[in-house]
Design a protein around this motif. Structure first.
Motif, mmCIF file in Angstrom:
data_model
loop_
_atom_site.group_PDB
_atom_site.id
_atom_site.type_symbol
_atom_site.label_atom_id
_atom_site.label_comp_id
_atom_site.label_asym_id
_atom_site.label_seq_id
_atom_site.Cartn_x
_atom_site.Cartn_y
_atom_site.Cartn_z
ATOM 1 N N TYR A 275 -62.588 78.313 -16.758
ATOM 2 C CA TYR A 275 -63.775 78.613 -17.552
ATOM 3 C C TYR A 275 -63.574 77.905 -18.875
ATOM 4 C CZ TYR A 275 -67.641 81.092 -19.614
ATOM 5 O OH TYR A 275 -68.821 81.387 -20.218
ATOM 6 N N GLY A 276 -64.409 76.911 -19.156
ATOM 7 C CA GLY A 276 -64.198 76.080 -20.330
ATOM 8 C C GLY A 276 -63.300 74.903 -19.978
ATOM 9 N N THR A 277 -63.048 74.055 -20.950
ATOM 10 C CA THR A 277 -62.198 72.883 -20.760
ATOM 11 C C THR A 277 -60.815 73.210 -21.296
ATOM 12 O OG1 THR A 277 -64.144 71.503 -21.116
ATOM 13 C CG2 THR A 277 -62.008 70.407 -21.142
ATOM 14 N N ARG A 278 -59.833 73.208 -20.411
ATOM 15 C CA ARG A 278 -58.507 73.698 -20.757
ATOM 16 C C ARG A 278 -57.436 72.655 -20.490
ATOM 17 N NH1 ARG A 278 -60.364 77.733 -23.786
ATOM 18 N NH2 ARG A 278 -61.739 79.135 -22.598
ATOM 19 N N PHE A 279 -56.280 72.839 -21.160
ATOM 20 C CA PHE A 279 -55.193 71.872 -21.042
ATOM 21 C C PHE A 279 -53.888 72.486 -20.553
ATOM 22 C CE2 PHE A 279 -58.098 69.228 -23.113
ATOM 23 C CZ PHE A 279 -58.588 69.874 -24.235
ATOM 24 N N ARG A 280 -53.849 73.807 -20.463
ATOM 25 C CA ARG A 280 -52.630 74.484 -20.057
ATOM 26 C C ARG A 280 -52.820 75.097 -18.684
ATOM 27 N NH1 ARG A 280 -51.761 77.571 -25.836
ATOM 28 N NH2 ARG A 280 -51.378 75.699 -27.061
ATOM 29 N N ALA A 281 -51.794 74.981 -17.865
ATOM 30 C CA ALA A 281 -51.902 75.445 -16.489
ATOM 31 C C ALA A 281 -52.289 76.921 -16.418
ATOM 32 C CB ALA A 281 -50.584 75.202 -15.762
ATOM 33 N N TYR A 282 -51.781 77.724 -17.314
ATOM 34 C CA TYR A 282 -52.043 79.168 -17.219
ATOM 35 C C TYR A 282 -53.472 79.533 -17.571
ATOM 36 C CZ TYR A 282 -50.958 79.299 -22.278
ATOM 37 O OH TYR A 282 -50.927 79.076 -23.631
ATOM 38 N N ASP A 283 -54.236 78.579 -18.111
ATOM 39 C CA ASP A 283 -55.647 78.829 -18.399
ATOM 40 C C ASP A 283 -56.553 78.568 -17.194
ATOM 41 O OD1 ASP A 283 -55.284 77.590 -21.748
ATOM 42 O OD2 ASP A 283 -55.471 79.671 -21.060
ATOM 43 N N TYR A 284 -55.981 78.031 -16.140
ATOM 44 C CA TYR A 284 -56.761 77.740 -14.941
ATOM 45 C C TYR A 284 -56.608 78.882 -13.950
ATOM 46 C CZ TYR A 284 -57.796 73.034 -16.482
ATOM 47 O OH TYR A 284 -58.288 71.958 -17.173
ATOM 48 N N ASP A 285 -57.717 79.348 -13.399
ATOM 49 C CA ASP A 285 -57.634 80.515 -12.536
ATOM 50 C C ASP A 285 -57.692 80.204 -11.050
ATOM 51 O OD1 ASP A 285 -61.019 81.735 -13.400
ATOM 52 O OD2 ASP A 285 -60.258 79.746 -12.895
ATOM 53 N N TYR A 286 -58.081 79.000 -10.688
ATOM 54 C CA TYR A 286 -58.066 78.628 -9.276
ATOM 55 C C TYR A 286 -57.429 77.249 -9.116
ATOM 56 C CZ TYR A 286 -61.014 82.602 -8.213
ATOM 57 O OH TYR A 286 -61.488 83.873 -8.081
ATOM 58 N N TRP A 287 -56.630 77.125 -8.068
ATOM 59 C CA TRP A 287 -55.884 75.907 -7.798
ATOM 60 C C TRP A 287 -56.051 75.485 -6.356
ATOM 61 C CZ3 TRP A 287 -52.812 73.375 -11.428
ATOM 62 C CH2 TRP A 287 -52.669 74.028 -12.650
ATOM 63 N N GLY A 288 -56.079 74.188 -6.148
ATOM 64 C CA GLY A 288 -56.054 73.674 -4.796
ATOM 65 C C GLY A 288 -54.632 73.388 -4.360
ATOM 66 N N LYS A 289 -54.468 73.175 -3.080
ATOM 67 C CA LYS A 289 -53.189 72.683 -2.589
ATOM 68 C C LYS A 289 -53.056 71.237 -3.037
ATOM 69 C CE LYS A 289 -53.033 75.721 1.419
ATOM 70 N NZ LYS A 289 -52.957 75.811 2.900
ATOM 71 N N GLY A 290 -51.877 70.826 -3.321
ATOM 72 C CA GLY A 290 -51.667 69.510 -3.886
ATOM 73 C C GLY A 290 -51.744 68.391 -2.871
ATOM 74 N N THR A 291 -51.823 67.195 -3.408
ATOM 75 C CA THR A 291 -51.764 65.993 -2.593
ATOM 76 C C THR A 291 -50.683 65.086 -3.191
ATOM 77 O OG1 THR A 291 -53.065 64.171 -1.650
ATOM 78 C CG2 THR A 291 -53.631 64.825 -3.892
ATOM 79 N N LEU A 292 -49.835 64.560 -2.322
ATOM 80 C CA LEU A 292 -48.667 63.811 -2.782
ATOM 81 C C LEU A 292 -49.020 62.355 -3.071
ATOM 82 C CD1 LEU A 292 -45.594 63.583 -3.292
ATOM 83 C CD2 LEU A 292 -45.343 63.140 -0.834
ATOM 84 N N VAL A 293 -48.633 61.907 -4.242
ATOM 85 C CA VAL A 293 -48.759 60.503 -4.628
ATOM 86 C C VAL A 293 -47.350 59.947 -4.815
ATOM 87 C CG1 VAL A 293 -49.521 58.908 -6.412
ATOM 88 C CG2 VAL A 293 -51.001 60.812 -5.712
ATOM 89 N N THR A 294 -47.051 58.889 -4.091
ATOM 90 C CA THR A 294 -45.739 58.247 -4.198
ATOM 91 C C THR A 294 -45.949 56.794 -4.603
ATOM 92 O OG1 THR A 294 -44.843 59.680 -2.466
ATOM 93 C CG2 THR A 294 -43.582 57.703 -3.027
ATOM 94 N N VAL A 295 -45.326 56.411 -5.711
ATOM 95 C CA VAL A 295 -45.457 55.044 -6.208
ATOM 96 C C VAL A 295 -44.102 54.362 -6.078
ATOM 97 C CG1 VAL A 295 -46.139 53.574 -8.119
ATOM 98 C CG2 VAL A 295 -47.203 55.826 -7.835
ATOM 99 N N SER A 296 -44.062 53.324 -5.286
ATOM 100 C CA SER A 296 -42.810 52.608 -5.078
ATOM 101 C C SER A 296 -42.689 51.445 -6.057
ATOM 102 C CB SER A 296 -42.739 52.085 -3.648
ATOM 103 O OG SER A 296 -43.775 51.156 -3.419
ATOM 104 N N SER A 297 -41.456 51.150 -6.437
ATOM 105 C CA SER A 297 -41.222 50.066 -7.405
ATOM 106 C C SER A 297 -41.061 48.726 -6.718
ATOM 107 C CB SER A 297 -39.982 50.379 -8.230
ATOM 108 O OG SER A 297 -38.864 50.551 -7.384
#
Length: 121
Positions: free
Chosen positions: A99-121
């Protein structure tokens, strides 16, 4: 509320990926959205946020100029365009809603499952 992030994968350094997050369960246009990432063995950190109407965007310093957050309220979706990727960008990326624009994880009340990003050198 359900959030589903997708679009991760393996990419070489300097490449690009576009992450998407589909939302359902409450009026999408009423809420700010954010992207966070968590590298192995590290805490979850803020990457980018966008206001409910898309007019304001915010970025963590290391991704400024390389990542772009956007949203399509008609499609109930938020995106993260990632360009000029670096190995340090390797992490699981999560979308979240607040609710609102937030920058801290604890201010977010709903989360999705993550998606993995792998960057190779």
């Amino acid at each position: 509320v359900q959030l589903q992030a997708y679009g991760g994968g393996l990419v070489q350094a300097g490449g690009s990926l576009r992450l998407s997050c589909a939302a359902s369960g409450r009026t999408f246009s009423n809420y700010g959205m954010g992207w966070f990432r968590q590298a192995p063995g590290k805490e979850r950190n803020f990457v980018a946020a966008i206001s409910s109407n898309g007019a304001s965007t915010f970025y963590e310093d290391s991704v400024k100029g390389r990542f772009t957050i956007s949203r399509d309220n008609a499609k109930n979706a938020v995106y993260l365009q990632m360009d000029n990727l670096k190995p340090d960008d390797t992490a699981v990326y999560y979308c979240a809603q607040s609710y609102g624009t937030r920058f801290r994880a604890y201010d977010y009340d709903y989360w999705g499952k993550g998606t993995l990003v792998t960057v190779s050198s």
